[in-house]
Design a protein around this motif. Structure first.
Motif, PDB file in Angstrom:
ATOM      1  N   HIS A 166       0.783  -1.086   0.048  1.00 42.03           N
ATOM      2  CA  HIS A 166      -0.034  -0.055  -0.039  1.00 42.03           C
ATOM      3  C   HIS A 166       0.665   0.952  -0.105  1.00 42.03           C
ATOM      4  O   HIS A 166       0.283   2.393  -0.367  1.00 42.03           O
ATOM      5  CB  HIS A 166      -1.059  -0.096   1.050  1.00 42.03           C
ATOM      6  N   MET A 167       1.957   1.134   0.465  1.00 42.83           N
ATOM      7  CA  MET A 167       2.883   2.272   0.469  1.00 42.83           C
ATOM      8  C   MET A 167       3.566   2.537  -0.974  1.00 42.83           C
ATOM      9  O   MET A 167       3.657   3.642  -1.473  1.00 42.83           O
ATOM     10  CB  MET A 167       4.235   2.031   1.333  1.00 42.83           C
ATOM     11  N   THR A 168       3.804   1.573  -1.760  1.00 45.26           N
ATOM     12  CA  THR A 168       4.091   1.837  -3.167  1.00 45.26           C
ATOM     13  C   THR A 168       3.102   2.405  -3.655  1.00 45.26           C
ATOM     14  O   THR A 168       3.103   3.437  -4.753  1.00 45.26           O
ATOM     15  CB  THR A 168       4.311   0.317  -3.870  1.00 45.26           C
ATOM     16  N   LYS A 169       1.767   2.062  -3.764  1.00 46.88           N
ATOM     17  CA  LYS A 169       0.633   2.534  -4.206  1.00 46.88           C
ATOM     18  C   LYS A 169       0.456   3.812  -3.690  1.00 46.88           C
ATOM     19  O   LYS A 169      -0.042   4.919  -4.569  1.00 46.88           O
ATOM     20  CB  LYS A 169      -0.563   1.840  -3.635  1.00 46.88           C
ATOM     21  N   ALA A 170       0.723   4.301  -2.569  1.00 45.24           N
ATOM     22  CA  ALA A 170       0.512   5.710  -1.970  1.00 45.24           C
ATOM     23  C   ALA A 170       1.505   6.732  -2.595  1.00 45.24           C
ATOM     24  O   ALA A 170       1.145   7.961  -3.217  1.00 45.24           O
ATOM     25  CB  ALA A 170       0.804   5.646  -0.468  1.00 45.24           C
ATOM     26  N   MET A 171       2.694   6.120  -2.758  1.00 45.56           N
ATOM     27  CA  MET A 171       3.647   7.129  -3.432  1.00 45.56           C
ATOM     28  C   MET A 171       3.246   7.362  -5.023  1.00 45.56           C
ATOM     29  O   MET A 171       3.263   8.378  -5.369  1.00 45.56           O
ATOM     30  CB  MET A 171       5.145   6.417  -3.473  1.00 45.56           C
ATOM     31  N   ARG A 172       2.711   6.425  -5.563  1.00 49.19           N
ATOM     32  CA  ARG A 172       2.146   6.618  -6.833  1.00 49.19           C
ATOM     33  C   ARG A 172       1.208   7.467  -6.952  1.00 49.19           C
ATOM     34  O   ARG A 172       1.045   8.575  -7.883  1.00 49.19           O
ATOM     35  CB  ARG A 172       1.862   5.086  -7.478  1.00 49.19           C
ATOM     36  N   MET A 173       0.104   7.510  -5.949  1.00 49.87           N
ATOM     37  CA  MET A 173      -0.919   8.316  -5.873  1.00 49.87           C
ATOM     38  C   MET A 173      -0.439   9.708  -5.639  1.00 49.87           C
ATOM     39  O   MET A 173      -0.800  10.785  -5.948  1.00 49.87           O
ATOM     40  CB  MET A 173      -1.876   8.007  -4.760  1.00 49.87           C
ATOM     41  N   MET A 174       0.625   9.749  -4.575  1.00 52.17           N
ATOM     42  CA  MET A 174       1.048  11.397  -4.391  1.00 52.17           C
ATOM     43  C   MET A 174       1.697  11.810  -5.441  1.00 52.17           C
ATOM     44  O   MET A 174       1.729  13.222  -5.813  1.00 52.17           O
ATOM     45  CB  MET A 174       2.084  11.091  -3.424  1.00 52.17           C
ATOM     46  N   ARG A 175       2.367  11.138  -6.288  1.00 55.58           N
ATOM     47  CA  ARG A 175       3.066  11.744  -7.388  1.00 55.58           C
ATOM     48  C   ARG A 175       2.193  12.196  -8.327  1.00 55.58           C
ATOM     49  O   ARG A 175       2.477  13.201  -9.115  1.00 55.58           O
ATOM     50  CB  ARG A 175       3.899  10.566  -8.280  1.00 55.58           C
TER      51      ARG A 175
ATOM     52  N   LEU B  37       9.915  14.237  -4.235  1.00 52.93           N
ATOM     53  CA  LEU B  37       8.879  14.698  -4.925  1.00 52.93           C
ATOM     54  C   LEU B  37       8.312  16.045  -4.881  1.00 52.93           C
ATOM     55  O   LEU B  37       7.718  16.753  -5.716  1.00 52.93           O
ATOM     56  CB  LEU B  37       7.689  13.722  -4.008  1.00 52.93           C
ATOM     57  N   ILE B  38       8.794  16.797  -3.616  1.00 54.95           N
ATOM     58  CA  ILE B  38       8.142  18.062  -3.506  1.00 54.95           C
ATOM     59  C   ILE B  38       9.201  19.240  -3.716  1.00 54.95           C
ATOM     60  O   ILE B  38       8.822  20.566  -3.543  1.00 54.95           O
ATOM     61  CB  ILE B  38       7.650  18.343  -1.871  1.00 54.95           C
ATOM     62  N   GLU B  39      10.169  18.816  -4.229  1.00 55.88           N
ATOM     63  CA  GLU B  39      11.160  19.899  -4.618  1.00 55.88           C
ATOM     64  C   GLU B  39      10.599  21.135  -5.204  1.00 55.88           C
ATOM     65  O   GLU B  39      10.039  21.006  -6.132  1.00 55.88           O
ATOM     66  CB  GLU B  39      12.280  19.171  -5.257  1.00 55.88           C
ATOM     67  N   GLY B  40      11.019  22.147  -4.800  1.00 57.53           N
ATOM     68  CA  GLY B  40      10.798  23.375  -5.380  1.00 57.53           C
ATOM     69  C   GLY B  40       9.271  23.798  -5.119  1.00 57.53           C
ATOM     70  O   GLY B  40       9.143  24.947  -5.619  1.00 57.53           O
ATOM     71  N   MET B  41       8.567  23.122  -4.304  1.00 55.07           N
ATOM     72  CA  MET B  41       7.280  23.673  -3.975  1.00 55.07           C
ATOM     73  C   MET B  41       7.373  24.352  -2.549  1.00 55.07           C
ATOM     74  O   MET B  41       8.300  23.969  -1.706  1.00 55.07           O
ATOM     75  CB  MET B  41       6.259  22.762  -3.859  1.00 55.07           C
ATOM     76  N   PRO B  42       6.507  25.404  -2.202  1.00 51.81           N
ATOM     77  CA  PRO B  42       6.288  26.070  -0.926  1.00 51.81           C
ATOM     78  C   PRO B  42       5.929  24.823   0.237  1.00 51.81           C
ATOM     79  O   PRO B  42       5.064  23.938  -0.209  1.00 51.81           O
ATOM     80  CB  PRO B  42       5.111  26.885  -1.212  1.00 51.81           C
ATOM     81  N   VAL B  43       6.647  24.776   1.284  1.00 53.40           N
ATOM     82  CA  VAL B  43       6.421  23.690   2.042  1.00 53.40           C
ATOM     83  C   VAL B  43       6.352  24.352   3.584  1.00 53.40           C
ATOM     84  O   VAL B  43       7.263  25.226   3.936  1.00 53.40           O
ATOM     85  CB  VAL B  43       7.656  22.481   2.325  1.00 53.40           C
ATOM     86  N   LEU B  44       5.420  23.852   4.254  1.00 53.77           N
ATOM     87  CA  LEU B  44       5.083  24.336   5.729  1.00 53.77           C
ATOM     88  C   LEU B  44       5.493  23.175   6.434  1.00 53.77           C
ATOM     89  O   LEU B  44       4.751  22.002   6.299  1.00 53.77           O
ATOM     90  CB  LEU B  44       3.762  24.750   6.087  1.00 53.77           C
TER      91      LEU B  44
END
Length: 285
Positions: free
Chosen positions: A9-18, A47-54
């Motif tokens: 389910h973690m592999t699936k989760a990373m795919r969904m997040m991408r 995955l989130i490189e370059g995005m605004p992050v809190l």
């Protein structure tokens, strides 16, 4: 101690997040204040490189304010937006939302100049059991996301709308596919981010003892009536087991029961507030 847990389910989760990150304006990165370095997932960072992050140091009530302050200063020195909260307390709601709106001010102002009230979409990420869903429920002022004091509760994709013009996407807690640093894996296991079924509890208990021994942790000694922490971790565990009466037949030590008691005491703050990661570790990344 070798730890590995990366179910399907973690592999699936990373795919969904991408896929989902394409629709997000920013990210709320939830970290466990007891292990701020260990609860960073390198896969998220890519995955989130370059995005605004809190960055949210959650469960801040479980560590000493002085220790947490070092992390806040470290992140601020890097120009990173961060906030320390206890997501079970509603008093952090307004503070977190204000910080999120401030982070997205350029985007909001851009659309406002065109006469458009733009909804900010934030994807919430974190390793298991950092309190992502609890934080979302705090921000919603209601129970909207599934929560639980164990890893692997959130599985699906949930966009949740707040009254403040913000939409949140709760995502499943996901660990790295492999741990390059065993210390980080141990710290995550100790704070409950790894399913116990895949752990050698006795060995994890010994790892906890190593931490307390290295720091000569006074509350640990007081809890188990130890004059000092001399001897190797197994000898210390033997002393604790004998004092607690965790003995099997033929006077053998019940190492698993003793280890579970130590881990439970650590998680429930019976050994005092303790931060497993130190800011110097992150500083050397």
């Amino acid at each position: 101690m070798y730890i590995q847990w990366y179910p399907g389910h973690m592999t699936k989760a990373m795919r969904m997040m991408r896929e989902s990150v394409k629709a997000a304006d920013c990210v709320i990165y939830v970290l466990d204040a007891r292990a701020p370095h260990s609860s960073r997932n390198p896969e998220f960072d890519k995955l989130i490189e370059g995005m605004p992050v809190l960055y949210v140091f959650n469960k801040s009530d479980m560590v000493e304010r002085e220790d947490l302050s070092r992390w806040e200063k470290l992140y601020e020195s890097r120009g990173l937006s961060c906030i320390s909260v206890n997501s079970t307390s509603a008093r952090f709601r307004a503070l977190t939302i204000a910080k999120l709106l401030e982070l997205n001010k350029p985007l909001i102002e851009k659309y406002k100049s065109k006469g458009v009230n733009r909804t900010v979409r934030a994807m919430v990420v974190g390793v298991p059991n950092t309190g992502k869903s609890t934080l979302i429920n705090c921000l919603c002022a209601s129970k909207r996301a599934a929560t639980g004091n164990r890893p692997g509760v959130t599985r699906g994709k949930q966009w949740i709308t707040l009254s403040s013009g913000i939409e949140l996407l709760d995502t499943p807690g996901t660990l790295p596919p492999a741990f390059e640093d065993e210390t980080r894996a141990v710290h995550l296991a100790l704070v409950g981010s790894v399913r116990e079924e895949v752990l050698d509890i006795s060995e994890l208990g010994l790892e906890a003892i190593k931490i307390f021994k290295r720091r000569d942790h006074e509350p640990f000694k007081q809890r188990y009536g130890l004059e000092d922490l001399s001897g190797d971790p197994v000898e210390i565990m033997d002393k604790i087991a004998k004092k607690r009466g965790f003995i099997l037949r033929r006077d053998e030590i019940d190492y698993e029961r003793t280890a579970r008691a130590i881990i439970d005491d650590l998680r429930k703050l019976r050994l005092g507030k303790i931060m497993l990661d130190e800011a110097e570790e992150e500083d050397g990344r």
